[in-house]
Scaffold this motif. Structure first.
Motif, PDB file in Angstrom:
ATOM      1  N   LYS A  53       0.844  -1.187   0.000  1.00  0.00           N
ATOM      2  CA  LYS A  53       0.000   0.000   0.000  1.00  0.00           C
ATOM      3  C   LYS A  53       0.879   1.237   0.000  1.00  0.00           C
ATOM      4  N   TYR A  54       0.613   2.117  -0.949  1.00  0.00           N
ATOM      5  CA  TYR A  54       1.263   3.426  -0.952  1.00  0.00           C
ATOM      6  C   TYR A  54       0.171   4.445  -0.750  1.00  0.00           C
ATOM      7  N   LYS A  55       0.581   5.704  -0.566  1.00  0.00           N
ATOM      8  CA  LYS A  55      -0.426   6.754  -0.473  1.00  0.00           C
ATOM      9  C   LYS A  55      -1.091   6.883  -1.841  1.00  0.00           C
ATOM     10  N   GLY A  56      -2.392   6.645  -1.900  1.00  0.00           N
ATOM     11  CA  GLY A  56      -3.102   6.842  -3.161  1.00  0.00           C
ATOM     12  C   GLY A  56      -3.062   5.669  -4.112  1.00  0.00           C
TER      13      GLY A  56
ATOM     14  N   VAL B 129      -1.410 -10.054  -5.274  1.00  0.00           N
ATOM     15  CA  VAL B 129      -1.045 -10.568  -6.590  1.00  0.00           C
ATOM     16  C   VAL B 129      -0.341 -11.902  -6.423  1.00  0.00           C
ATOM     17  N   SER B 130      -0.751 -12.888  -7.191  1.00  0.00           N
ATOM     18  CA  SER B 130      -0.070 -14.188  -7.197  1.00  0.00           C
ATOM     19  C   SER B 130       0.254 -14.569  -8.626  1.00  0.00           C
TER      20      SER B 130
ATOM     21  N   ASP C  97       3.964  -5.441   1.917  1.00  0.00           N
ATOM     22  CA  ASP C  97       3.348  -5.507   3.241  1.00  0.00           C
ATOM     23  C   ASP C  97       3.029  -6.939   3.629  1.00  0.00           C
ATOM     24  N   SER C  98       2.779  -7.781   2.620  1.00  0.00           N
ATOM     25  CA  SER C  98       2.496  -9.190   2.931  1.00  0.00           C
ATOM     26  C   SER C  98       2.831 -10.033   1.713  1.00  0.00           C
ATOM     27  N   GLY C  99       2.891 -11.350   1.898  1.00  0.00           N
ATOM     28  CA  GLY C  99       3.095 -12.242   0.766  1.00  0.00           C
ATOM     29  C   GLY C  99       4.483 -12.839   0.749  1.00  0.00           C
ATOM     30  N   GLU C 100       4.676 -13.828  -0.135  1.00  0.00           N
ATOM     31  CA  GLU C 100       5.964 -14.506  -0.233  1.00  0.00           C
ATOM     32  C   GLU C 100       6.444 -14.502  -1.672  1.00  0.00           C
ATOM     33  N   ILE C 101       7.754 -14.426  -1.808  1.00  0.00           N
ATOM     34  CA  ILE C 101       8.348 -14.439  -3.144  1.00  0.00           C
ATOM     35  C   ILE C 101       9.461 -15.461  -3.179  1.00  0.00           C
ATOM     36  N   SER C 102       9.480 -16.279  -4.221  1.00  0.00           N
ATOM     37  CA  SER C 102      10.667 -17.123  -4.389  1.00  0.00           C
ATOM     38  C   SER C 102      11.099 -17.102  -5.844  1.00  0.00           C
ATOM     39  N   LEU C 103      12.404 -16.971  -6.045  1.00  0.00           N
ATOM     40  CA  LEU C 103      12.973 -16.904  -7.384  1.00  0.00           C
ATOM     41  C   LEU C 103      13.892 -18.087  -7.587  1.00  0.00           C
ATOM     42  N   LEU C 104      13.728 -18.789  -8.707  1.00  0.00           N
ATOM     43  CA  LEU C 104      14.562 -19.954  -9.006  1.00  0.00           C
ATOM     44  C   LEU C 104      14.556 -20.934  -7.835  1.00  0.00           C
ATOM     45  N   GLY C 105      13.413 -21.031  -7.196  1.00  0.00           N
ATOM     46  CA  GLY C 105      13.265 -22.008  -6.122  1.00  0.00           C
ATOM     47  C   GLY C 105      13.820 -21.591  -4.784  1.00  0.00           C
ATOM     48  N   GLN C 106      14.362 -20.361  -4.706  1.00  0.00           N
ATOM     49  CA  GLN C 106      14.932 -19.934  -3.426  1.00  0.00           C
ATOM     50  C   GLN C 106      14.366 -18.579  -3.033  1.00  0.00           C
ATOM     51  N   PRO C 107      14.391 -18.275  -1.715  1.00  0.00           N
ATOM     52  CA  PRO C 107      13.990 -16.917  -1.336  1.00  0.00           C
ATOM     53  C   PRO C 107      15.048 -15.932  -1.828  1.00  0.00           C
ATOM     54  N   LEU C 108      14.629 -14.685  -1.948  1.00  0.00           N
ATOM     55  CA  LEU C 108      15.518 -13.684  -2.514  1.00  0.00           C
ATOM     56  C   LEU C 108      16.729 -13.421  -1.619  1.00  0.00           C
ATOM     57  N   SER C 109      17.900 -13.288  -2.222  1.00  0.00           N
ATOM     58  CA  SER C 109      19.089 -12.908  -1.452  1.00  0.00           C
ATOM     59  C   SER C 109      20.027 -12.179  -2.395  1.00  0.00           C
ATOM     60  N   ALA C 110      21.006 -11.492  -1.842  1.00  0.00           N
ATOM     61  CA  ALA C 110      21.938 -10.727  -2.683  1.00  0.00           C
ATOM     62  C   ALA C 110      22.688 -11.684  -3.611  1.00  0.00           C
ATOM     63  N   ASP C 111      23.059 -12.840  -3.116  1.00  0.00           N
ATOM     64  CA  ASP C 111      23.836 -13.793  -3.911  1.00  0.00           C
ATOM     65  C   ASP C 111      23.043 -14.313  -5.104  1.00  0.00           C
ATOM     66  N   LEU C 112      21.722 -14.441  -4.933  1.00  0.00           N
ATOM     67  CA  LEU C 112      20.882 -14.968  -6.007  1.00  0.00           C
ATOM     68  C   LEU C 112      20.893 -14.053  -7.227  1.00  0.00           C
ATOM     69  N   ARG C 113      21.205 -12.778  -7.003  1.00  0.00           N
ATOM     70  CA  ARG C 113      21.207 -11.838  -8.125  1.00  0.00           C
ATOM     71  C   ARG C 113      22.303 -12.137  -9.134  1.00  0.00           C
ATOM     72  N   ASN C 114      23.224 -13.020  -8.793  1.00  0.00           N
ATOM     73  CA  ASN C 114      24.206 -13.474  -9.776  1.00  0.00           C
ATOM     74  C   ASN C 114      23.512 -14.180 -10.928  1.00  0.00           C
ATOM     75  N   GLU C 115      22.336 -14.773 -10.618  1.00  0.00           N
ATOM     76  CA  GLU C 115      21.647 -15.558 -11.636  1.00  0.00           C
ATOM     77  C   GLU C 115      20.455 -14.841 -12.232  1.00  0.00           C
TER      78      GLU C 115
END
Lengths: 122, 276, 228
Positions: free
Chosen positions: B12-15, B21-22, B55-73
């Motif tokens: 939620k932002y102002k306005g 979203v899934s 504010d809520s929800g879960e995200i996983s990329l390439l089967g893993q939760p997001l991390s700085a190291d994952l951005r290599n891929e």
């Protein structure tokens, strides 16, 4: 192998692929045990969705036109004579319906058509 | 394995509020995210990359939760490529080489040549198209498995756009690769995507296989009375004028007697957005 | 972090920065002007803040979020840059002052004073500007930088102008109440401007290092809450 996909025709794309490959197999342009292009390379070369191509291949496999060897790919299945006969019978039926329509349009009876057939045979 | 899995993210932002979203993007596929300006595409993508905190929800990329190291891929190109203005390509490459684990200098050099980018000019002298191409060259040169592109084609000429779509097509020849691309130029996405998602005013209207959408829906032109006689569920969006009515309809729920022509994804989106 | 440092150092060591610094250095050494070295120190002191300004303007702030570097690394790199700048300023000022020391008959305490002045400047300015910039963006951080410069300019001018009058005493009391650990601001300023003992110098450097450390922690906390 020639495949022509028309995006604008309105015919479902998976159906276009399915029908064209089936026609190639039945006509003999693709022989038994010929390798078929992989789903992914076909999709990418034709610029269509991989999901759709897979659907067409799955349908062909279900109907016995192709078989998959794990880690090798898809190949044309040996001609299933039952299947082929059924396919030909369907085509003959369609042609006969057409003949009947045309005959009715120029006032020919069933006897006239059979006479024509005898004439062609001799 | 799914390249992207988003479950119920909301922010939620102002306005403006996004979600919930899934979305799921299977490996080896291209997902097109379509929405008008301000629909929430960029917010969703930034949440995906950890640039904002949902504010809520879960995200996983390439089967893993997001991390700085994952951005290599993960290769990312946002609509503005923010590289240091006074550096040349060689200097920028050095920065990337020190940052990414699997930096491929040969692949980068090939892309630079292919895109005709000048090696000895400063970044600030590049045109918008050249900046985007450089961003793309970087995203493709560190062995990324997932590409995330936010409005990459805005402001580019048709030839360059076509080149980009070709590149994405080739990128997904490998079934371990996937692409998420957002745009409001729908005709581009229609050519190359496997899945389409519609975002409108922060809500996800649908997420489906593109070809199934095109098979299921059609465009109907008829009288207003005929339209009203159809099942309400069959109509996904309509426009009524004094000369008749047009509507996007579900083919499976409309009698075969009607003449329904094929619909484009753009029309589908516009009509559905107006109705929603 | 290596990539980020590479970028910042490449940008900092561009001809636009190196040439004026080299010219000022040479001029200071040849013409024997110690205040030129103080200027070089100030020039170097604003470089970390300037690099944050460049990052904001070129949208590198957003771009770097796509690199495989954690927010911790991004913040720490800027502080590492600050330490490198402080070391460079100390080196240059030290070299310069050593060169011209005979001409002014400076003893080692005065030499050390000049060098520490450079170090304090280089640590203090980023320490105050970075936390605000990291948390709220460079726009707000720039305001702090401006305020800092104005504040120090005003206070220094007033210190020089009215040291002994009643107004000066009240003002001095006011300044004394704003204290950084055991030092009053007035004392630090007096050191910065006029000199003091070794002990005062070391204490003020130590305080500034503590301030930098606290600033680093604040920046980490702030940047983790930042949204793009």
């Amino acid at each position: 192998m020639n495949l022509f996909i028309d995006n604008k025709s309105g015919a479902p794309i998976y159906d276009q692929i399915y029908s064209q490959i089936k026609a190639l197999i039945i006509s003999g342009a693709l022989s038994e045990n010929d390798p078929l292009p992989s789903i992914r390379s076909l999709a990418k070369d034709l610029r269509i969705s991989v999901v759709t191509t897979k659907r067409a291949y799955d349908e062909l496999e279900r109907e016995g036109f192709l078989y998959t060897v794990p880690a090798k790919g898809c190949f044309v299945a040996p001609k299933n004579t039952e299947l082929l006969r059924e396919e030909h019978l369907k085509q003959i039926e369609n042609h006969l319906l057409e003949i009947r329509q045309l005959a009715a349009a120029c006032g020919m009876s069933k006897q006239d058509i059979i006479q024509m057939l005898d004439l062609l045979d001799s | 394995m799914n390249a992207i899995e988003i479950r119920n993210i909301a922010k939620k932002y102002k306005g403006f509020s996004l979600g919930p979203v899934s979305l799921t993007l299977p490996s080896g596929c291209i997902l097109g995210l379509i929405g008008e300006n301000g629909a929430g595409k960029t917010t969703t993508i930034k949440a995906l990359l950890g640039m904002n905190r949902p504010d809520s929800g879960e995200i996983s990329l390439l089967g893993q939760p997001l991390s700085a190291d994952l951005r290599n891929e993960i290769g990312v190109v946002l609509d503005e490529v923010g590289l240091p203005e006074n550096l040349h390509i060689r200097q920028i490459e050095k920065i990337m080489k020190y940052s990414f684990r699997n930096w491929q200098s040969d692949a980068f050099a090939e892309y630079i040549k292919k895109f005709n980018l000048p090696e000895n000019k400063r970044f600030k002298t590049f045109s918008k198209g050249m900046k985007m191409k450089l961003g793309l060259a970087i995203a493709l040169s560190h062995d990324a498995k997932l590409l995330v592109l936010d409005e990459p084609t805005a402001g580019l000429d048709p030839l360059v756009r076509e080149e980009l779509l070709d590149l994405l097509n080739d990128f997904t020849r490998d079934e371990g690769h996937a692409v998420l691309i957002s745009s409001h130029i729908v005709s581009d996405l229609e050519k190359v995507c496997d899945y389409i998602a519609f975002l409108h005013k922060g809500q996800l209207m649908l997420c489906e296989e593109k070809d199934r959408l095109l098979e299921q829906y059609g465009f109907l032109q008829t009288t207003e009375e005929n339209l009203n006689a159809l099942e309400p569920d069959a109509i996904k969006g309509r426009r009524v004028t004094q000369y008749g009515a047009e509507a996007i309809v579900d083919r499976t729920r409309v009698p075969q007697t009607f003449d329904i022509r094929p619909v484009t994804i753009e029309e589908l989106f516009v009509y559905m957005a107006k109705e929603g | 972090m290596k990539g980020l440092l590479c970028k910042d150092l490449t940008e900092m060591l561009s001809p636009v920065n190196l040439i004026p610094a080299a010219v000022a250095m040479l001029a200071g050494m040849i013409l024997k002007l110690p205040y030129l070295f103080a200027c070089i120190a100030l020039f170097i002191a604003v470089m970390p803040a300037d690099s944050m300004r460049r990052d904001a303007v070129s949208r590198w702030e957003t771009q770097q979020m796509m690199l495989p570097v954690s927010r911790f690394c991004i913040v720490t790199e800027k502080y590492l840059l600050t330490l490198i700048c402080a070391a460079a300023a100390v080196l240059l000022t030290g070299l310069g002052m050593l060169w011209i020391a005979p001409a002014y008959q400076l003893d080692s305490e005065e030499l050390l004073l000049w060098v520490m002045r450079a170090c304090l400047c280089c640590l203090l300015i980023p320490a105050l500007v970075c936390p605000v910039s990291f948390r709220f963006g460079y726009d707000k951080g720039r305001g702090i930088l401006f305020l800092l410069i104005v504040f120090f300019a005003v206070v220094t001018a007033s210190e020089l102008a009215v040291p002994e009058t009643e107004f000066g005493t009240v003002y001095a009391k006011l300044l004394s109440s704003i204290s950084l650990s055991s030092m009053t601001l007035r004392d630090i300023l007096r050191i910065l401007l006029h000199g003091g003992s070794y002990k005062m110098i070391l204490i003020s450097v130590f305080c500034t290092l503590i301030l930098t450390f606290v600033s680093w922690l604040l920046s980490l906390w702030g940047f983790c809450r930042r949204e793009f």
